[in-house]
Design a protein around this motif. Structure first.
Motif, PDB file in Angstrom:
ATOM      1  N   LEU A   1      -4.294  -8.685   8.743  1.00 37.83           N
ATOM      2  CA  LEU A   1      -4.087  -9.127   7.377  1.00 37.83           C
ATOM      3  C   LEU A   1      -5.406  -9.214   6.632  1.00 37.83           C
ATOM      4  CD1 LEU A   1      -1.195  -9.412   7.296  1.00 37.83           C
ATOM      5  CD2 LEU A   1      -1.368 -11.874   7.187  1.00 37.83           C
TER       6      LEU A   1
ATOM      7  N   LEU B   1      -6.453  -7.040   3.514  1.00 38.01           N
ATOM      8  CA  LEU B   1      -6.730  -7.708   2.251  1.00 38.01           C
ATOM      9  C   LEU B   1      -8.124  -7.397   1.744  1.00 38.01           C
ATOM     10  CD1 LEU B   1      -4.975 -11.068   2.946  1.00 38.01           C
ATOM     11  CD2 LEU B   1      -4.435  -9.477   1.124  1.00 38.01           C
TER      12      LEU B   1
ATOM     13  N   LEU C   1      -8.167  -3.925   0.560  1.00 33.53           N
ATOM     14  CA  LEU C   1      -7.426  -3.875  -0.681  1.00 33.53           C
ATOM     15  C   LEU C   1      -8.292  -4.358  -1.828  1.00 33.53           C
ATOM     16  CD1 LEU C   1      -4.473  -3.419  -1.633  1.00 33.53           C
ATOM     17  CD2 LEU C   1      -4.282  -5.883  -1.619  1.00 33.53           C
TER      18      LEU C   1
ATOM     19  N   LEU D   1       4.536  -4.386   8.840  1.00 30.71           N
ATOM     20  CA  LEU D   1       4.501  -5.517   7.937  1.00 30.71           C
ATOM     21  C   LEU D   1       3.901  -5.110   6.607  1.00 30.71           C
ATOM     22  CD1 LEU D   1       3.362  -8.413  10.228  1.00 30.71           C
ATOM     23  CD2 LEU D   1       5.595  -7.989   9.226  1.00 30.71           C
ATOM     24  N   LEU D   2       2.736  -4.593   6.731  1.00 33.65           N
ATOM     25  CA  LEU D   2       2.042  -4.220   5.514  1.00 33.65           C
ATOM     26  C   LEU D   2       2.316  -2.777   5.263  1.00 33.65           C
ATOM     27  CD1 LEU D   2      -1.139  -5.306   7.240  1.00 33.65           C
ATOM     28  CD2 LEU D   2       0.254  -6.813   5.885  1.00 33.65           C
ATOM     29  N   ASN D   3       3.232  -2.315   5.963  1.00 35.86           N
ATOM     30  CA  ASN D   3       3.537  -0.912   5.900  1.00 35.86           C
ATOM     31  C   ASN D   3       3.377  -0.356   4.504  1.00 35.86           C
ATOM     32  OD1 ASN D   3       4.197   1.525   6.664  1.00 35.86           O
ATOM     33  ND2 ASN D   3       6.266   1.059   7.334  1.00 35.86           N
ATOM     34  N   ARG D   4       2.616   0.567   4.483  1.00 34.52           N
ATOM     35  CA  ARG D   4       2.320   1.162   3.183  1.00 34.52           C
ATOM     36  C   ARG D   4       0.990   1.854   3.357  1.00 34.52           C
ATOM     37  NH1 ARG D   4       6.312   1.286  -0.435  1.00 34.52           N
ATOM     38  NH2 ARG D   4       5.848   0.180  -2.298  1.00 34.52           N
TER      39      ARG D   4
ATOM     40  N   LYS E   1      -0.707   2.401   1.437  1.00 32.23           N
ATOM     41  CA  LYS E   1      -1.300   2.134   0.141  1.00 32.23           C
ATOM     42  C   LYS E   1      -2.703   1.565   0.193  1.00 32.23           C
ATOM     43  CE  LYS E   1       1.677  -0.281  -1.428  1.00 32.23           C
ATOM     44  NZ  LYS E   1       1.276  -0.225  -2.718  1.00 32.23           N
TER      45      LYS E   1
ATOM     46  N   ILE F   1       2.394 -11.990   2.526  1.00 27.45           N
ATOM     47  CA  ILE F   1       1.413 -11.015   2.090  1.00 27.45           C
ATOM     48  C   ILE F   1       2.023  -9.665   1.786  1.00 27.45           C
ATOM     49  CG2 ILE F   1      -0.823 -10.101   2.650  1.00 27.45           C
ATOM     50  CD1 ILE F   1      -0.641 -13.052   3.024  1.00 27.45           C
ATOM     51  N   GLU F   2       3.008  -9.377   2.501  1.00 25.67           N
ATOM     52  CA  GLU F   2       3.540  -8.039   2.309  1.00 25.67           C
ATOM     53  C   GLU F   2       3.914  -7.782   0.867  1.00 25.67           C
ATOM     54  OE1 GLU F   2       7.236  -7.083   4.089  1.00 25.67           O
ATOM     55  OE2 GLU F   2       7.886  -9.127   4.071  1.00 25.67           O
TER      56      GLU F   2
ATOM     57  N   LEU G   1       2.391  -8.919  -1.550  1.00 27.94           N
ATOM     58  CA  LEU G   1       1.136  -8.616  -2.201  1.00 27.94           C
ATOM     59  C   LEU G   1       0.790  -7.154  -2.016  1.00 27.94           C
ATOM     60  CD1 LEU G   1      -1.919 -10.203  -2.850  1.00 27.94           C
ATOM     61  CD2 LEU G   1      -2.253  -8.696  -0.964  1.00 27.94           C
ATOM     62  N   LEU G   2       0.818  -6.760  -0.813  1.00 25.87           N
ATOM     63  CA  LEU G   2       0.435  -5.398  -0.539  1.00 25.87           C
ATOM     64  C   LEU G   2       1.389  -4.405  -1.166  1.00 25.87           C
ATOM     65  CD1 LEU G   2      -0.696  -5.749   3.116  1.00 25.87           C
ATOM     66  CD2 LEU G   2      -2.038  -5.620   1.047  1.00 25.87           C
TER      67      LEU G   2
END
Lengths: 195, 195
Positions: free
Chosen positions: A33, A37, A40, A187-190, A192, B184-185, B187-188
């Motif tokens: 995370l 972050l 990001l 989770l943060l899948n992306r 991006k 958070i997700e 957020l992302l």
DNA sequence: CAGCTATGAATGAATG
DNA sequence: CATTCATTCATAGCTG
């Protein structure tokens, strides 16, 4: 080989696998995370990293800046206390084999750390000195290591009573739980991560 | 050692205090980092999304005693306490002008003390250090008992009491994993286009 | 049972 | 670098 003496008590505690797993997972999650972050942040902004008063909660131990500046010469607090972030950074740098903190490097590091709180080159220097000196106590263990406890978490039994050197006594185990590859991606899948 | 006697079958693993401490620290650090990063992000972006994964300053850290807390004798949790025998010996050695506890000597002492109870070199070292420091601080008193009553050693009587733990991470009172709830997700998922 | 005190332990800074 | 000093945190135990 914990203690060669007659004490049978081992200085440890018991955790269930479940708990261990939870811990590991959490750390891993946090690690990722944070990483994400930061990335990001860096991506979508060019503003200097936080250096406002928000680091108030950054102290590993509470922030002792409440000291009264009322008295006379007690202006600057003695004994700098690294904030969590600073510590993290330092620790990180320390690990990177850059065991040779040359003046040049120190300056850089100081620069970076100053983003997260008060810091002086001297302090950074001291920190590295101490770090090295104190970890110097955790070397001798070359006998039974071979068995390879490549389980999952490196639970090394630290022993402080063993024979060996005649140097410092400061010892500190430094375990870093490896972030298990629990696909955090989902989770943060992306993809991006801006670039 | 604590409570395996209670539950005959306790499938757990053993960790040293150091390891526990490290874990705790890491979690705390990550928690703070994430928190700050999220905060940072929020202040940078206009959209009021996400709340940090964990209760912000709720304080991370979890209680050291995960599964113990029993009535048993978790004696060796921290803080070694010298037995009277050990104390005697230490005092004795201390008085013998060996105000210079060289490493070599420490080892010997440790050896001897281990005959009377659990002890580590580190502890011995600490003992001497503390001993000296303490006696040194008591000296500048110059037999001036005159000054009223409540003065003696109260020089540094800070608010050492149980107060002011509001905000410190070291105040692990209860088990409390920050539990990154992945807010958070969100957020992302969106901040991506912010800016 | 609460608050206080003594003291073990951790660690930043200083010194050789 | 290797040790030592000083300061502070955290806790065991006593005491009211």
């Amino acid at each position: 080989m914990e203690q060669e003496s007659l004490n049978g008590t081992f200085d440890g505690r018991v955790m269930t696998e479940e708990q261990m797993e939870t811990l590991r997972k959490q750390i891993a999650i946090y690690a990722v995370l944070c990483d994400q972050l930061v990335f990001l942040h860096n991506s979508l902004s060019s503003v200097p990293l936080l250096s406002s008063g928000m680091n108030s909660m950054g102290g590993g131990y509470f922030d002792p800046m409440v000291a009264s500046s009322s008295s006379q010469g007690m202006s600057t607090r003695h004994r700098w206390t690294p904030t969590s972030m600073q510590l993290q950074i330092l620790e990180n740098i320390y690990k990177e084999g850059s065991g040779t903190p040359n003046p040049r490097r120190i300056k850089e590091i100081t620069m970076e750390l100053s983003e997260h709180g008060e810091i002086t080159e001297k302090s950074v220097y001291n920190w590295f000195q101490n770090r090295r000196a104190r970890s110097k106590r955790k070397q001798p263990q070359t006998t039974t290591i071979t068995s390879g406890q490549a389980d999952d978490a490196a639970v090394t039994t630290e022993e402080r009573g063993s024979c060996g050197d005649s140097g410092g006594f400061e010892s500190y185990e430094h375990i870093l739980f490896p972030s298990p590859d629990l696909g955090i991606e989902h989770l943060l899948n992306r993809d991006k991560f801006i670039d």
